[in-house]
Scaffold this motif. Structure first.
Motif, PDB file in Angstrom:
ATOM      1  N   ALA A   1       0.836  -1.208   0.000  1.00 32.32           N
ATOM      2  CA  ALA A   1       0.000   0.000   0.000  1.00 32.32           C
ATOM      3  C   ALA A   1       0.870   1.257   0.000  1.00 32.32           C
ATOM      4  CB  ALA A   1      -0.930   0.002   1.206  1.00 32.32           C
ATOM      5  N   GLY A   2       1.944   1.239   0.782  1.00 34.13           N
ATOM      6  CA  GLY A   2       2.861   2.382   0.818  1.00 34.13           C
ATOM      7  C   GLY A   2       3.520   2.622  -0.523  1.00 34.13           C
ATOM      8  N   VAL A   3       3.925   1.542  -1.172  1.00 32.91           N
ATOM      9  CA  VAL A   3       4.551   1.663  -2.497  1.00 32.91           C
ATOM     10  C   VAL A   3       3.540   2.188  -3.510  1.00 32.91           C
ATOM     11  CG1 VAL A   3       5.524   0.345  -4.414  1.00 32.91           C
ATOM     12  CG2 VAL A   3       6.324  -0.073  -2.091  1.00 32.91           C
ATOM     13  N   LEU A   4       2.328   1.636  -3.503  1.00 34.21           N
ATOM     14  CA  LEU A   4       1.312   2.067  -4.465  1.00 34.21           C
ATOM     15  C   LEU A   4       0.912   3.526  -4.255  1.00 34.21           C
ATOM     16  CD1 LEU A   4      -0.909  -1.129  -4.649  1.00 34.21           C
ATOM     17  CD2 LEU A   4       0.733  -0.298  -6.349  1.00 34.21           C
ATOM     18  N   ALA A   5       0.977   4.001  -3.014  1.00 35.82           N
ATOM     19  CA  ALA A   5       0.666   5.411  -2.724  1.00 35.82           C
ATOM     20  C   ALA A   5       1.646   6.353  -3.410  1.00 35.82           C
ATOM     21  CB  ALA A   5       0.667   5.647  -1.226  1.00 35.82           C
ATOM     22  N   MET A   6       2.836   5.845  -3.728  1.00 36.68           N
ATOM     23  CA  MET A   6       3.849   6.662  -4.412  1.00 36.68           C
ATOM     24  C   MET A   6       3.647   6.669  -5.926  1.00 36.68           C
ATOM     25  SD  MET A   6       7.325   5.903  -2.267  1.00 36.68           S
ATOM     26  CE  MET A   6       7.118   4.172  -1.896  1.00 36.68           C
ATOM     27  N   GLN A   7       2.613   5.999  -6.406  1.00 36.96           N
ATOM     28  CA  GLN A   7       2.258   5.941  -7.824  1.00 36.96           C
ATOM     29  C   GLN A   7       3.448   5.552  -8.706  1.00 36.96           C
ATOM     30  OE1 GLN A   7       0.487   9.846  -8.412  1.00 36.96           O
ATOM     31  NE2 GLN A   7      -1.483   9.092  -7.716  1.00 36.96           N
ATOM     32  N   PRO A   8       3.995   4.350  -8.479  1.00 34.28           N
ATOM     33  CA  PRO A   8       5.149   3.917  -9.276  1.00 34.28           C
ATOM     34  C   PRO A   8       4.758   3.640 -10.727  1.00 34.28           C
ATOM     35  CG  PRO A   8       4.297   2.083  -8.017  1.00 34.28           C
ATOM     36  CD  PRO A   8       3.531   3.306  -7.570  1.00 34.28           C
ATOM     37  N   LYS A   9       5.751   3.672 -11.597  1.00 33.70           N
ATOM     38  CA  LYS A   9       5.528   3.353 -13.013  1.00 33.70           C
ATOM     39  C   LYS A   9       5.697   1.863 -13.271  1.00 33.70           C
ATOM     40  CE  LYS A   9       6.805   7.922 -14.517  1.00 33.70           C
ATOM     41  NZ  LYS A   9       7.704   8.764 -15.261  1.00 33.70           N
ATOM     42  N   ILE A  10       6.365   1.165 -12.357  1.00 30.86           N
ATOM     43  CA  ILE A  10       6.581  -0.274 -12.452  1.00 30.86           C
ATOM     44  C   ILE A  10       6.711  -0.837 -11.041  1.00 30.86           C
ATOM     45  CG2 ILE A  10       9.078  -0.002 -12.695  1.00 30.86           C
ATOM     46  CD1 ILE A  10       9.066  -2.508 -14.498  1.00 30.86           C
ATOM     47  N   LEU A  11       6.254  -2.078 -10.865  1.00 31.00           N
ATOM     48  CA  LEU A  11       6.406  -2.748  -9.580  1.00 31.00           C
ATOM     49  C   LEU A  11       7.475  -3.819  -9.692  1.00 31.00           C
ATOM     50  CD1 LEU A  11       2.820  -3.486  -8.152  1.00 31.00           C
ATOM     51  CD2 LEU A  11       4.523  -1.892  -7.281  1.00 31.00           C
ATOM     52  N   LEU A  12       8.410  -3.819  -8.765  1.00 26.45           N
ATOM     53  CA  LEU A  12       9.419  -4.867  -8.660  1.00 26.45           C
ATOM     54  C   LEU A  12       9.135  -5.600  -7.361  1.00 26.45           C
ATOM     55  CD1 LEU A  12      12.574  -2.759  -9.598  1.00 26.45           C
ATOM     56  CD2 LEU A  12      11.165  -4.166 -11.100  1.00 26.45           C
ATOM     57  N   LEU A  13       8.744  -6.861  -7.464  1.00 28.41           N
ATOM     58  CA  LEU A  13       8.331  -7.623  -6.294  1.00 28.41           C
ATOM     59  C   LEU A  13       9.224  -8.847  -6.121  1.00 28.41           C
ATOM     60  CD1 LEU A  13       4.495  -7.486  -7.017  1.00 28.41           C
ATOM     61  CD2 LEU A  13       5.768  -6.066  -5.410  1.00 28.41           C
ATOM     62  N   ASP A  14       9.814  -8.980  -4.947  1.00 27.50           N
ATOM     63  CA  ASP A  14      10.683 -10.117  -4.638  1.00 27.50           C
ATOM     64  C   ASP A  14       9.953 -11.024  -3.652  1.00 27.50           C
ATOM     65  OD1 ASP A  14      12.845 -11.835  -4.345  1.00 27.50           O
ATOM     66  OD2 ASP A  14      13.865 -10.535  -2.915  1.00 27.50           O
ATOM     67  N   GLU A  15       9.537 -12.190  -4.106  1.00 27.52           N
ATOM     68  CA  GLU A  15       8.829 -13.174  -3.282  1.00 27.52           C
ATOM     69  C   GLU A  15       7.641 -12.554  -2.532  1.00 27.52           C
ATOM     70  OE1 GLU A  15       9.320 -16.346  -3.460  1.00 27.52           O
ATOM     71  OE2 GLU A  15      11.298 -16.443  -4.389  1.00 27.52           O
ATOM     72  N   PRO A  16       6.709 -11.934  -3.260  1.00 27.38           N
ATOM     73  CA  PRO A  16       5.600 -11.251  -2.588  1.00 27.38           C
ATOM     74  C   PRO A  16       4.641 -12.182  -1.858  1.00 27.38           C
ATOM     75  CG  PRO A  16       5.203 -11.330  -4.934  1.00 27.38           C
ATOM     76  CD  PRO A  16       6.609 -11.822  -4.715  1.00 27.38           C
ATOM     77  N   THR A  17       4.654 -13.483  -2.163  1.00 29.13           N
ATOM     78  CA  THR A  17       3.761 -14.421  -1.485  1.00 29.13           C
ATOM     79  C   THR A  17       4.394 -15.064  -0.261  1.00 29.13           C
ATOM     80  OG1 THR A  17       4.464 -16.252  -2.907  1.00 29.13           O
ATOM     81  CG2 THR A  17       2.557 -14.974  -3.634  1.00 29.13           C
ATOM     82  N   ASN A  18       5.641 -14.724   0.028  1.00 30.83           N
ATOM     83  CA  ASN A  18       6.348 -15.327   1.155  1.00 30.83           C
ATOM     84  C   ASN A  18       5.588 -15.088   2.461  1.00 30.83           C
ATOM     85  OD1 ASN A  18       8.423 -16.702   2.418  1.00 30.83           O
ATOM     86  ND2 ASN A  18       9.611 -14.843   2.781  1.00 30.83           N
ATOM     87  N   GLY A  19       5.258 -16.164   3.148  1.00 28.01           N
ATOM     88  CA  GLY A  19       4.584 -16.052   4.431  1.00 28.01           C
ATOM     89  C   GLY A  19       3.084 -15.865   4.350  1.00 28.01           C
ATOM     90  N   LEU A  20       2.510 -15.865   3.155  1.00 29.13           N
ATOM     91  CA  LEU A  20       1.065 -15.666   3.023  1.00 29.13           C
ATOM     92  C   LEU A  20       0.338 -17.001   3.019  1.00 29.13           C
ATOM     93  CD1 LEU A  20       0.757 -12.920   0.229  1.00 29.13           C
ATOM     94  CD2 LEU A  20       0.812 -12.619   2.712  1.00 29.13           C
ATOM     95  N   ASP A  21      -0.815 -17.041   3.682  1.00 33.60           N
ATOM     96  CA  ASP A  21      -1.663 -18.223   3.597  1.00 33.60           C
ATOM     97  C   ASP A  21      -2.446 -18.165   2.278  1.00 33.60           C
ATOM     98  OD1 ASP A  21      -3.684 -16.330   4.004  1.00 33.60           O
ATOM     99  OD2 ASP A  21      -4.102 -16.966   6.040  1.00 33.60           O
ATOM    100  N   ARG A  22      -3.195 -19.218   1.977  1.00 35.26           N
ATOM    101  CA  ARG A  22      -3.912 -19.303   0.701  1.00 35.26           C
ATOM    102  C   ARG A  22      -4.865 -18.124   0.492  1.00 35.26           C
ATOM    103  NH1 ARG A  22      -4.441 -22.462  -3.037  1.00 35.26           N
ATOM    104  NH2 ARG A  22      -4.026 -24.562  -2.335  1.00 35.26           N
ATOM    105  N   LYS A  23      -5.608 -17.757   1.528  1.00 34.46           N
ATOM    106  CA  LYS A  23      -6.570 -16.648   1.424  1.00 34.46           C
ATOM    107  C   LYS A  23      -5.864 -15.348   1.035  1.00 34.46           C
ATOM    108  CE  LYS A  23      -9.825 -14.013   4.220  1.00 34.46           C
ATOM    109  NZ  LYS A  23     -10.363 -13.821   5.567  1.00 34.46           N
ATOM    110  N   ASN A  24      -4.760 -15.031   1.717  1.00 39.90           N
ATOM    111  CA  ASN A  24      -4.047 -13.796   1.413  1.00 39.90           C
ATOM    112  C   ASN A  24      -3.299 -13.866   0.087  1.00 39.90           C
ATOM    113  OD1 ASN A  24      -4.738 -11.936   3.478  1.00 39.90           O
ATOM    114  ND2 ASN A  24      -3.573 -13.166   4.915  1.00 39.90           N
ATOM    115  N   MET A  25      -2.875 -15.066  -0.311  1.00 46.00           N
ATOM    116  CA  MET A  25      -2.242 -15.208  -1.614  1.00 46.00           C
ATOM    117  C   MET A  25      -3.267 -14.911  -2.718  1.00 46.00           C
ATOM    118  SD  MET A  25       0.055 -18.291  -3.226  1.00 46.00           S
ATOM    119  CE  MET A  25       0.552 -18.756  -1.599  1.00 46.00           C
ATOM    120  N   GLU A  26      -4.482 -15.400  -2.541  1.00 46.96           N
ATOM    121  CA  GLU A  26      -5.544 -15.113  -3.507  1.00 46.96           C
ATOM    122  C   GLU A  26      -5.882 -13.626  -3.514  1.00 46.96           C
ATOM    123  OE1 GLU A  26      -8.677 -17.792  -2.386  1.00 46.96           O
ATOM    124  OE2 GLU A  26      -7.596 -19.542  -3.166  1.00 46.96           O
TER     125      GLU A  26
END
Length: 84
Positions: free
Chosen positions: A26-51
């Protein structure tokens, strides 16, 4: 676990891993980036949060470069995949 609307009231160290991930995104998106670079964004997420994350990222109209070991997640989002 607190309702999502109460997260902003809590100390960072009391947030779950998933809550920290979504708060950081949310903090990154608030900065209105032109591209997202995500490193292991699902790390530690359960199935519900991954979805939830998959759905949120699918709705964004941003180019993304995602590094992940989670093949199902990548297959849901990627238009091109490079495997190393």
């Amino acid at each position: 676990s607190s309702a999502a609307s109460d997260v902003y009231k809590r100390q960072v160290h009391t947030l779950s891993g998933g809550e920290k991930n979504f708060t950081a995104l949310a903090g990154v998106l608030a900065m209105q980036p032109k591209i997202l670079l995500l490193d292991e964004p699902t790390n530690g997420l359960d199935r519900k949060n991954m979805e939830k994350l998959t759905s949120l990222l699918r709705e964004l109209s941003l180019p993304m470069l995602i590094s992940s070991h989670h093949h199902g997640f990548i297959n849901e989002l990627a238009t091109e995949i490079i495997s190393l």
